[in-house]
Design a protein around this motif. Structure first.
Motif, PDB file in Angstrom:
ATOM      1  N   ASP A  79      -1.747   4.197  -4.014  1.00 39.14           N
ATOM      2  CA  ASP A  79      -2.942   3.567  -3.455  1.00 39.14           C
ATOM      3  C   ASP A  79      -3.692   4.546  -2.550  1.00 39.14           C
ATOM      4  O   ASP A  79      -4.915   4.619  -2.581  1.00 39.14           O
ATOM      5  CB  ASP A  79      -2.569   2.318  -2.647  1.00 39.14           C
ATOM      6  CG  ASP A  79      -1.960   1.235  -3.504  1.00 39.14           C
ATOM      7  OD1 ASP A  79      -2.577   0.878  -4.522  1.00 39.14           O
ATOM      8  OD2 ASP A  79      -0.866   0.750  -3.164  1.00 39.14           O
ATOM      9  N   LEU A  80      -2.938   5.287  -1.761  1.00 32.78           N
ATOM     10  CA  LEU A  80      -3.544   6.271  -0.867  1.00 32.78           C
ATOM     11  C   LEU A  80      -4.295   7.342  -1.660  1.00 32.78           C
ATOM     12  O   LEU A  80      -5.437   7.683  -1.341  1.00 32.78           O
ATOM     13  CB  LEU A  80      -2.479   6.910   0.024  1.00 32.78           C
ATOM     14  CG  LEU A  80      -2.985   7.870   1.090  1.00 32.78           C
ATOM     15  CD1 LEU A  80      -3.863   7.148   2.095  1.00 32.78           C
ATOM     16  CD2 LEU A  80      -1.806   8.533   1.788  1.00 32.78           C
ATOM     17  N   SER A  81      -3.688   7.849  -2.712  1.00 30.83           N
ATOM     18  CA  SER A  81      -4.351   8.884  -3.504  1.00 30.83           C
ATOM     19  C   SER A  81      -5.572   8.323  -4.236  1.00 30.83           C
ATOM     20  O   SER A  81      -6.584   9.022  -4.386  1.00 30.83           O
ATOM     21  CB  SER A  81      -3.379   9.555  -4.471  1.00 30.83           C
ATOM     22  OG  SER A  81      -2.814   8.630  -5.339  1.00 30.83           O
ATOM     23  N   GLU A  82      -5.523   7.075  -4.669  1.00 30.50           N
ATOM     24  CA  GLU A  82      -6.692   6.449  -5.290  1.00 30.50           C
ATOM     25  C   GLU A  82      -7.820   6.300  -4.273  1.00 30.50           C
ATOM     26  O   GLU A  82      -8.996   6.523  -4.588  1.00 30.50           O
ATOM     27  CB  GLU A  82      -6.325   5.082  -5.864  1.00 30.50           C
ATOM     28  CG  GLU A  82      -5.390   5.163  -7.056  1.00 30.50           C
ATOM     29  CD  GLU A  82      -4.700   3.845  -7.360  1.00 30.50           C
ATOM     30  OE1 GLU A  82      -4.827   2.883  -6.570  1.00 30.50           O
ATOM     31  OE2 GLU A  82      -4.012   3.784  -8.395  1.00 30.50           O
ATOM     32  N   ALA A  83      -7.467   5.950  -3.033  1.00 30.49           N
ATOM     33  CA  ALA A  83      -8.473   5.829  -1.978  1.00 30.49           C
ATOM     34  C   ALA A  83      -9.090   7.189  -1.661  1.00 30.49           C
ATOM     35  O   ALA A  83     -10.297   7.295  -1.447  1.00 30.49           O
ATOM     36  CB  ALA A  83      -7.849   5.204  -0.723  1.00 30.49           C
ATOM     37  N   PHE A 124       0.872  -1.172   0.000  1.00 30.85           N
ATOM     38  CA  PHE A 124       0.000   0.000   0.000  1.00 30.85           C
ATOM     39  C   PHE A 124       0.904   1.215   0.000  1.00 30.85           C
ATOM     40  O   PHE A 124       1.595   1.479   0.974  1.00 30.85           O
ATOM     41  CB  PHE A 124      -0.904  -0.010   1.242  1.00 30.85           C
ATOM     42  CG  PHE A 124      -1.961   1.061   1.227  1.00 30.85           C
ATOM     43  CD1 PHE A 124      -3.107   0.902   0.469  1.00 30.85           C
ATOM     44  CD2 PHE A 124      -1.814   2.212   1.966  1.00 30.85           C
ATOM     45  CE1 PHE A 124      -4.093   1.875   0.450  1.00 30.85           C
ATOM     46  CE2 PHE A 124      -2.787   3.192   1.954  1.00 30.85           C
ATOM     47  CZ  PHE A 124      -3.927   3.016   1.195  1.00 30.85           C
ATOM     48  N   ASP A 137      -9.199   2.351  -4.537  1.00 32.15           N
ATOM     49  CA  ASP A 137      -7.869   1.789  -4.321  1.00 32.15           C
ATOM     50  C   ASP A 137      -7.639   0.543  -5.179  1.00 32.15           C
ATOM     51  O   ASP A 137      -6.613   0.433  -5.840  1.00 32.15           O
ATOM     52  CB  ASP A 137      -7.705   1.435  -2.841  1.00 32.15           C
ATOM     53  CG  ASP A 137      -6.445   0.660  -2.562  1.00 32.15           C
ATOM     54  OD1 ASP A 137      -5.411   0.944  -3.219  1.00 32.15           O
ATOM     55  OD2 ASP A 137      -6.464  -0.227  -1.710  1.00 32.15           O
ATOM     56  N   GLY A 156      -5.265   2.410   5.667  1.00 30.15           N
ATOM     57  CA  GLY A 156      -5.308   3.512   4.705  1.00 30.15           C
ATOM     58  C   GLY A 156      -6.720   3.829   4.253  1.00 30.15           C
ATOM     59  O   GLY A 156      -7.141   4.993   4.244  1.00 30.15           O
ATOM     60  N   VAL A 157      -7.477   2.807   3.888  1.00 28.80           N
ATOM     61  CA  VAL A 157      -8.841   3.018   3.390  1.00 28.80           C
ATOM     62  C   VAL A 157      -9.730   3.593   4.487  1.00 28.80           C
ATOM     63  O   VAL A 157     -10.470   4.560   4.271  1.00 28.80           O
ATOM     64  CB  VAL A 157      -9.419   1.698   2.828  1.00 28.80           C
ATOM     65  CG1 VAL A 157     -10.922   1.776   2.636  1.00 28.80           C
ATOM     66  CG2 VAL A 157      -8.737   1.341   1.511  1.00 28.80           C
ATOM     67  N   ARG A 193      -3.448  -1.651   4.022  1.00 32.04           N
ATOM     68  CA  ARG A 193      -4.498  -1.230   3.082  1.00 32.04           C
ATOM     69  C   ARG A 193      -5.777  -0.866   3.845  1.00 32.04           C
ATOM     70  O   ARG A 193      -6.423   0.131   3.548  1.00 32.04           O
ATOM     71  CB  ARG A 193      -4.778  -2.347   2.067  1.00 32.04           C
ATOM     72  CG  ARG A 193      -5.754  -1.973   0.986  1.00 32.04           C
ATOM     73  CD  ARG A 193      -5.750  -3.011  -0.131  1.00 32.04           C
ATOM     74  NE  ARG A 193      -4.427  -3.265  -0.663  1.00 32.04           N
ATOM     75  CZ  ARG A 193      -3.778  -2.481  -1.540  1.00 32.04           C
ATOM     76  NH1 ARG A 193      -4.355  -1.395  -1.980  1.00 32.04           N
ATOM     77  NH2 ARG A 193      -2.577  -2.798  -1.961  1.00 32.04           N
ATOM     78  N   ALA A 245     -13.529   4.511  -1.182  1.00 33.05           N
ATOM     79  CA  ALA A 245     -12.084   4.428  -0.995  1.00 33.05           C
ATOM     80  C   ALA A 245     -11.572   3.036  -1.343  1.00 33.05           C
ATOM     81  O   ALA A 245     -10.528   2.902  -1.997  1.00 33.05           O
ATOM     82  CB  ALA A 245     -11.722   4.790   0.451  1.00 33.05           C
TER      83      ALA A 245
END
Length: 185
Positions: free
Chosen positions: A60-64, A56, A180, A134-135, A131, A176
C-alpha cells in the motif's frame, strides 16, 4: 444492507464483527475470526474493485508513493505551482484552507466516495487510521523532497516554501490516495 438493497462484503464483515462480540468461549471466537479471514481472502479474489481493503502494508505504501509521484511531477515542473504558492504564502488562512481541502479530499476519496470498501485496522492511538498517516506522510515527504531536489523551493524563505509545498501536496495526496486504493490491495 447496501444502497442497492442487497448485502455486500462490508455487511458480511459487520455481521461477523457483531457475532464475534456475542459468542462465548475462545474456541467459538476463534472460529468467527477464521471465518473472517476466509471471507477476507475470498473478497481479495474479486479483482481490483469490490474487494475489502484492510490494513496498510508495504505494498500500500509503495502504491501511494507511485500515485503521489505521478501526480507530483507536473506540479514540480510547472511554474504555476510557485505562483499559487506565493499567493498562499501571503494569505495564511488560504494556505490553511488549501491544506484542509487536501485532507478533506483524501478522507473523502478513501472513506466516503465508496470507490472501495476500506476498513480501518490497528489505528494509531486507537483513532488515526494508518492509511491516512501513510498517504499524508508519503505526499508531504515527496512534495518536500521533490521540490527541494529540483530547486523549486528556497528554504531561506520558509513561508514561501511552505506555500509551494502545500500547493504540490494537494494533488500529490490525491494521487497517493488513488494509487493506494485503486489496485485494491
Amino acid at each position: 444492507m447496501s444502497d442497492a438493497g442487497r448485502s455486500d462484503m462490508g455487511d458480511l464483515f459487520d455481521e461477523l464483527d457483531e457475532l464475534e462480540a456475542l459468542v462465548e468461549g475462545e474456541a467459538a471466537r476463534e472460529q468467527v475470526r477464521e471465518t473472517m479471514r476466509t471471507a477476507m481472502e475470498a473478497s481479495g479474489n474479486a479483482g481490483a474493485f469490490g474487494r475489502v481493503i484492510h490494513g496498510f502494508d508495504r505494498a500500500d505504501l509503495s502504491e501511494a508513493v507511485l500515485g503521489s509521484i505521478l501526480f507530483g511531477i507536473p506540479m514540480a515542473v510547472e511554474g504555476g505551482t510557485q505562483e499559487v504558492g506565493t499567493f498562499l504564502a501571503s494569505r495564511p488562512p488560504f494556505l490553511l484552507g488549501t491544506f484542509g481541502f487536501a485532507v478533506s479530499l483524501v478522507v473523502g476519496i478513501i472513506y466516503v466516495a465508496d470507490i472501495q470498501e476500506v476498513r480501518v485496522a490497528n489505528p494509531v492511538f486507537g483513532v488515526v487510521p494508518r492509511r491516512l498517516i501513510g498517504v499524508f506522510g508519503v505526499s508531504a515527504i515527496a512534495a518536500v523532497v521533490m521540490l527541494t531536489a529540483w530547486g523549486r523551493v528556497d528554504w531561506t524563505t520558509p513561508m514561501l516554501a511552505v506555500g509551494d509545498v502545500v500547493v504540490a501536496f494537494l494533488p500529490m495526496s490525491i494521487g497517493a490516495a488513488l494509487g493506494d486504493i485503486l489496485p485494491g490491495s
